[in-house]
Design an enzyme around this catalytic site. Structure first.
Site, mmCIF file in Angstrom:
data_model
loop_
_atom_site.group_PDB
_atom_site.id
_atom_site.type_symbol
_atom_site.label_atom_id
_atom_site.label_comp_id
_atom_site.label_asym_id
_atom_site.label_seq_id
_atom_site.Cartn_x
_atom_site.Cartn_y
_atom_site.Cartn_z
ATOM 1 N N HIS A 50 57.081 100.083 46.903
ATOM 2 C CA HIS A 50 58.368 99.545 46.467
ATOM 3 C C HIS A 50 59.421 99.711 47.567
ATOM 4 C CE1 HIS A 50 61.452 98.603 43.337
ATOM 5 N NE2 HIS A 50 62.214 99.337 44.139
ATOM 6 N N GLU A 51 59.540 100.933 48.094
ATOM 7 C CA GLU A 51 60.543 101.187 49.136
ATOM 8 C C GLU A 51 60.155 100.507 50.455
ATOM 9 O OE1 GLU A 51 63.343 102.328 48.469
ATOM 10 O OE2 GLU A 51 62.926 103.083 46.465
ATOM 11 N N HIS A 54 61.362 96.913 50.382
ATOM 12 C CA HIS A 54 62.787 96.778 50.689
ATOM 13 C C HIS A 54 63.011 96.839 52.198
ATOM 14 C CE1 HIS A 54 64.227 96.760 46.638
ATOM 15 N NE2 HIS A 54 63.846 97.997 46.354
#
Length: 238
Positions: A50-51, A54
């Site tokens: 997820h990170e 980004h």
């Protein structure tokens, strides 16, 4: 860390742990430990990717900040917040280390910030689909083995990766700061032009924790996760 421990957020997280204890979550310590070990791969994979998503999208849009901070990696060590990880295990709510971005590098700020906000939840959906397809492949190749003790453990782990990533996807779509959903609606509706935006943003984490403590998020999260997981199980895995 000291400031956080003295903050209302820490008190709310402790309250969540106490509620979980009263609900009997820790009545069977060995069972609790086994359950968390099964969930662990999904948690680590979900938060890390997820990170990473980004960071890689922000970098692709011209922002060098994620690369300079060593966030363009799927190595969990770069993305896992120790306290957030422990809170996730014991309180049922946690977080990774948010990727820092510098929108000043973007050519089209609102569009690019929207893409960065979407990146994390899209990645969680992709991860869920990949592991669902992997589970389908195992069922097609060797369904008998999956009925064995080891096969059952593998099935539980793979299914937990799918379910946890769906939970992370839907949870992060809540329009509450600091979640991605708030970033999405901010760019879609240009919320920064409103005076109340910064007041909500500054208190967002406390608002989120309060909604979790009151069970408001569960009323939305539960049915939504069940619907998406049901579709994946019926359409992809079987």
């Amino acid at each position: 860390m000291k400031r956080f421990i003295q903050s209302p957020a820490f008190i709310i997280i402790i309250a969540l742990v106490i509620l979980n204890f009263l609900d009997g979550d820790f009545s069977d310590p060995m069972g609790w430990l086994i359950q968390k070990l099964i969930l662990l791969p999904g948690i680590v994979i979900g938060l890390s990717f997820h990170e990473f998503a980004h960071g890689i999208v922000s970098y692709a849009l011209g922002d060098p900040t994620p690369k300079l901070q060593g966030r363009l990696t799927i190595n969990p060590a770069a993305h896992m917040d120790p306290f957030g990880f422990v809170a996730l295990l014991f309180a049922g709510f946690g977080w990774g280390i948010p990727v820092q971005i510098n929108p000043g590098y973007y050519k089209h700020r609102r569009r690019d910030e929207l893409l960065v906000s979407l990146a994390g939840v899209v990645m969680n959906f992709i991860i869920a689909m990949i592991f669902a397809l992997g589970l389908r492949f195992l069922f097609m190749q060797n369904p008998t083995w999956l009925m064995s003790s080891m096969g059952d453990i593998v099935t539980q782990i793979l299914m937990s990766v799918v379910s946890i990533n769906i939970v992370l996807m839907i949870f992060n779509l809540f329009p509450i700061p600091p979640l991605d959903g708030f970033g999405i609606i901010t760019e879609l509706f240009n919320l920064r032009k409103y005076d109340w935006y910064y007041k909500i943003y500054d208190k967002g984490f406390l608002i989120l924790l309060a909604l979790i403590l009151l069970g408001v998020t569960d009323k939305v999260l539960g049915p939504a996760v069940s619907a998406v997981l049901g579709w994946i199980i019926n359409s992809i895995i079987f």
